[in-house]
Design a protein around this motif. Structure first.
Motif, PDB file in Angstrom:
ATOM      1  N   UNK A   1     -25.168 -13.912 100.021  1.00 28.75           N
ATOM      2  CA  UNK A   1     -24.831 -15.216  99.454  1.00 28.75           C
ATOM      3  C   UNK A   1     -24.730 -15.128  97.937  1.00 28.75           C
ATOM      4  N   UNK A   2     -25.582 -14.326  97.329  1.00 28.14           N
ATOM      5  CA  UNK A   2     -25.659 -14.282  95.873  1.00 28.14           C
ATOM      6  C   UNK A   2     -24.576 -13.408  95.245  1.00 28.14           C
ATOM      7  N   UNK A   3     -24.206 -12.293  95.887  1.00 32.90           N
ATOM      8  CA  UNK A   3     -23.276 -11.344  95.281  1.00 32.90           C
ATOM      9  C   UNK A   3     -21.826 -11.699  95.615  1.00 32.90           C
ATOM     10  N   UNK A   4     -20.872 -11.241  94.800  1.00 31.55           N
ATOM     11  CA  UNK A   4     -19.449 -11.540  95.067  1.00 31.55           C
ATOM     12  C   UNK A   4     -18.972 -10.935  96.383  1.00 31.55           C
ATOM     13  N   UNK A   5     -18.049 -11.618  97.027  1.00 35.92           N
ATOM     14  CA  UNK A   5     -17.510 -11.170  98.311  1.00 35.92           C
ATOM     15  C   UNK A   5     -16.848  -9.799  98.193  1.00 35.92           C
ATOM     16  N   UNK A   6     -16.178  -9.535  97.080  1.00 38.02           N
ATOM     17  CA  UNK A   6     -15.435  -8.282  96.948  1.00 38.02           C
ATOM     18  C   UNK A   6     -16.341  -7.059  97.047  1.00 38.02           C
ATOM     19  N   UNK A   7     -17.616  -7.192  96.674  1.00 39.55           N
ATOM     20  CA  UNK A   7     -18.544  -6.073  96.779  1.00 39.55           C
ATOM     21  C   UNK A   7     -19.037  -5.876  98.209  1.00 39.55           C
ATOM     22  N   UNK A   8     -19.096  -6.941  98.972  1.00 46.37           N
ATOM     23  CA  UNK A   8     -19.655  -6.873 100.316  1.00 46.37           C
ATOM     24  C   UNK A   8     -18.658  -6.333 101.346  1.00 46.37           C
ATOM     25  N   UNK A   9     -17.362  -6.555 101.125  1.00 50.04           N
ATOM     26  CA  UNK A   9     -16.361  -6.144 102.119  1.00 50.04           C
ATOM     27  C   UNK A   9     -16.346  -4.634 102.335  1.00 50.04           C
ATOM     28  N   UNK A  10     -16.260  -3.795 101.276  1.00 53.84           N
ATOM     29  CA  UNK A  10     -16.291  -2.351 101.534  1.00 53.84           C
ATOM     30  C   UNK A  10     -17.622  -1.877 102.102  1.00 53.84           C
ATOM     31  N   UNK A  11     -18.717  -2.552 101.776  1.00 54.85           N
ATOM     32  CA  UNK A  11     -20.004  -2.187 102.378  1.00 54.85           C
ATOM     33  C   UNK A  11     -19.968  -2.441 103.881  1.00 54.85           C
ATOM     34  N   UNK A  12     -19.399  -3.578 104.271  1.00 44.76           N
ATOM     35  CA  UNK A  12     -19.243  -3.860 105.701  1.00 44.76           C
ATOM     36  C   UNK A  12     -18.360  -2.812 106.372  1.00 44.76           C
ATOM     37  N   UNK A  13     -17.264  -2.417 105.717  1.00 46.95           N
ATOM     38  CA  UNK A  13     -16.372  -1.407 106.293  1.00 46.95           C
ATOM     39  C   UNK A  13     -17.118  -0.086 106.474  1.00 46.95           C
ATOM     40  N   UNK A  14     -17.920   0.297 105.487  1.00 46.23           N
ATOM     41  CA  UNK A  14     -18.719   1.509 105.625  1.00 46.23           C
ATOM     42  C   UNK A  14     -19.680   1.437 106.795  1.00 46.23           C
ATOM     43  N   UNK A  15     -20.323   0.274 106.985  1.00 51.76           N
ATOM     44  CA  UNK A  15     -21.203   0.098 108.136  1.00 51.76           C
ATOM     45  C   UNK A  15     -20.447   0.156 109.441  1.00 51.76           C
ATOM     46  N   UNK A  16     -19.217  -0.385 109.450  1.00 53.29           N
ATOM     47  CA  UNK A  16     -18.384  -0.330 110.650  1.00 53.29           C
ATOM     48  C   UNK A  16     -18.025   1.115 110.990  1.00 53.29           C
ATOM     49  N   UNK A  17     -17.751   1.932 109.981  1.00 57.44           N
ATOM     50  CA  UNK A  17     -17.464   3.348 110.221  1.00 57.44           C
ATOM     51  C   UNK A  17     -18.664   4.027 110.869  1.00 57.44           C
ATOM     52  N   UNK A  18     -19.851   3.739 110.365  1.00 62.18           N
ATOM     53  CA  UNK A  18     -21.055   4.317 110.964  1.00 62.18           C
ATOM     54  C   UNK A  18     -21.181   3.912 112.432  1.00 62.18           C
TER      55      UNK A  18
END
Length: 644
Positions: free
Chosen positions: A539-556
């Motif tokens: 909620x606190x951090x910008x969306x643009x930072x969270x999207x690639x983190x989610x993609x990395x988790x999806x790869x895992x």
């Protein structure tokens, strides 16, 4: 578990020197990553791989010697987190114009050493008697046990490091071949729509390490902020805020979104973090008390009796002496700020009490979710709020120094909590491989102080090259330092400033709802959980930072599906994820170190675009997205080829 033979070397001179060098390098890399993305990652695994390669060139090293190197080097992430989450707030508040070397050294060095001392009594409870998972400690132990052939791991690290370095050089702060992010925003009448992703390979690596569960939670928090809360505020509540409405009038949709997020919506995350921190303390109350009692009891029992080499902690007598020696200069530092012993002494007491308490919380959370996922920033917010309430009574609500004093307390506690959790993570690895605890505890203290030696120069370099905090005309792409900005806002708001308390209150309600959902999932035995502090970070951090983190988790997750992993097969999971973890660590380290190197010509020349190529060679968002997709594919391949 049998104790290792006395002849097996551990705390050797070459191990100490190598550990200190790696700690300082990794601290610099994590400082950049934390200021850029608001996250740091544990460095024990890449440090262990590099150690095995270097010591092999020097004639070979034992598993225990390599363990000592990774123990000290892992302080690079914890000290960096403790510093960049708090100390930049002093510059943001205007108290400092730059980062004072002696002050940063005192705060980070002494705070880190206190973290080591506070965590020693917890080892027996959290590692021996109530064995928590400590996922990164177990992964580091697996890497150490597989150290007979470190070559492939070093090759993976080197390849990924080169990719991360090259793409950072090509990005907006370097050659400007590709942009830093891809953003799309527009209005549909009064309604606002937004989507963005950062193009950083390092964030993909962070996502792979933290996994899909955490990735889903944090990106969901950001989607809530940017695609629900901001549109609702823009459509229905902007008219009641004429100052903000005038500020954003006529701006592009993207700028409008960031303005509303910065002024209002991010404080939903503050409230969620606050209620999440209180809940964490409440839920851990019994475990913390039992851990402290059993640790102290073990220390008393061990006095005058023979203790196995694998169970020997630092002596309690010397720890108490060291505690006093470390606290005295911190008390003098607080006195230099407020010039009133009636205030500086309570500040010191607050620091000691909250430091020990939150080191315990940090250690327990590191045992549950790992050091990379340890919500130290939430712990620090709780510290600053508690300290601010006490200081409000002592100094008054309009004190010009109150916010600075609260940040100074929070900075020491943050460093202590980060190092304490990391220390227990390393002790878990040592427990698995048969190391001597006191030697590890001493080594992480050396590593923490080594990192503190370089933090001020690194911060000054990054501030001069990129800027820290809000973008300015001189530094339009400043490192956002989200946690430090938050700490400054909270502390300043409590001492005569203005905080959007309505938003913070709504955030508290959101936090309570997330906790209720997580408890429901826990009661049903669900494998998917919703950690409240993870949601708060999203909620606190910008969306643009969270999207690639989610993609990395999806790869895992896709890697786990390819190998048909079952939920309880942790040992096989660690083995399969090892190449992907090393590739991720390489992406992060390569990008972060290159960001620091790029800063040097920028500072020397005084021009942010000193490395930029002509516009003919500069490409847009589409090319950047394609490049990110290629890196994601390479990350998947590195892990998917792991032996099942």
């Amino acid at each position: 578990m049998s104790a290792p033979a006395p002849a097996v070397p551990q705390l050797t001179l070459r191990a100490i020197i190598l550990s200190m060098l790696l700690a300082m390098i990794l601290a610099a890399a994590n400082a950049y990553l934390g200021l850029f993305a608001g996250l740091t990652i544990a460095t024990a695994i890449p440090a262990a791989v590099v150690s095995m390669g270097v010591l092999r060139v020097l004639g070979g090293g034992s598993i225990l010697e390599n363990n000592i190197v990774q123990t000290g080097a892992s302080a690079g992430s914890s000290i960096a987190a403790g510093v960049i989450f708090t100390i930049p707030a002093l510059v943001i508040l205007g108290y400092w114009q730059d980062f004072k070397y002696s002050w940063v050294l005192a705060i980070a060095g002494l705070g880190g050493l206190l973290g080591v001392l506070f965590s020693v009594p917890l080892r027996r409870s959290m590692i021996v008697e109530e064995p928590l998972a400590f996922p990164e400690g177990k992964a580091a132990a697996e890497v150490l046990k597989a150290g007979e052939n470190p070559g492939p791991g070093i090759k993976i690290l080197a390849l990924a490091g080169a990719i991360g370095s090259l793409l950072k050089l090509a990005a907006a702060s370097g050659l400007r071949v590709i942009p830093d992010s891809a953003v799309g925003a527009t209005f549909f009448g009064r309604y606002f729509a937004f989507m963005a992703t950062n193009l950083s390979p390092a964030l993909l690596g962070v996502g792979y390490i933290v996994g899909l569960n955490v990735g889903i939670v944090i990106v969901s928090g950001s989607i809530f902020s940017w695609n629900i809360a901001i549109p609702i505020y823009h459509a229905f509540f902007l008219d009641s805020d004429p100052a903000l409405a005038a500020k954003i009038a006529g701006q592009h949709a993207e700028d409008v979104g960031y303005a509303i997020w910065s002024a209002k919506i991010r404080y939903l995350g503050v409230g969620t973090m606050l209620i999440g921190g209180i809940w964490t303390l409440f839920s851990l109350r019994r475990s913390l008390m039992s851990g402290i009692k059993s640790g102290l009891a073990a220390a008393r029992k061990g006095a005058g009796t023979a203790v196995a080499e694998t169970e020997r902690d630092l002596p309690m007598k010397w720890m108490l002496i060291a505690l006093v020696l470390f606290i005295l200069p911190l008390a003098a530092l607080y006195q230099a700020i407020v010039h009133n012993w009636m205030v500086s002494i309570p500040m010191t007491i607050i620091m000691i009490v909250t430091g020990f308490l939150f080191v315990s919380v940090s250690g327990y959370l590191a045992g549950l979710v790992g050091s990379s996922n340890n919500p130290v920033s939430g712990i620090t917010i709780a510290t600053i709020l508690f300290a601010s309430v006490v200081l409000l009574i002592l100094l008054g609500g309009q004190s010009p120094i109150g916010a600075v004093a609260a940040i100074m307390i929070g900075a020491v506690v943050c460093c202590a909590a980060a190092v304490g959790g990391d220390n227990l993570q390393d002790l878990k690895a040592g427990y698995i491989v048969g190391a001597t605890p006191w030697k590890q505890q001493l080594m992480i203290g050396i590593g923490a102080f080594s990192c503190a030696l370089v933090m001020a120069p690194v911060l000054n370099l990054l501030a001069a090259a990129y800027g820290i905090g809000a973008p300015t005309a001189e530094h339009p792409n400043a490192l956002s330092a989200p946690q430090a900005v938050l700490m400054a806002s909270v502390a300043k708001g409590l001492f005569g400033g203005h905080l959007p308390w309505t938003m913070i209150g709504i955030g508290c309600v959101i936090g309570a709802l997330v906790i209720a959902l997580d408890e429901f999932l826990k009661a049903r035995g669900a494998s998917f959980r919703v950690p409240v502090l993870g949601a708060a970070i999203g909620i606190y951090l910008p969306l643009e930072l969270m999207v690639p983190i989610f993609i990395g988790g999806l790869i895992a997750h896709l890697v786990e599906r390819k190998h048909k992993l079952k939920a309880g097969d942790k040992e096989r999971r660690d083995r399969i994820h090892r190449p992907g973890t090393l590739f991720s660590a390489g992406l992060i380290t390569g990008e972060a170190l290159t960001g620091i190197i790029i800063a040097i010509p920028i500072v020397v020349s005084g021009h942010a675009d000193v490395l930029a190529l002509p516009e003919t060679f500069q490409f847009g968002q589409i090319v950047g997205l394609v490049v990110l997709a290629v890196v994601a594919w390479l990350l998947y391949l590195s892990a998917a080829k792991a032996p099942a």
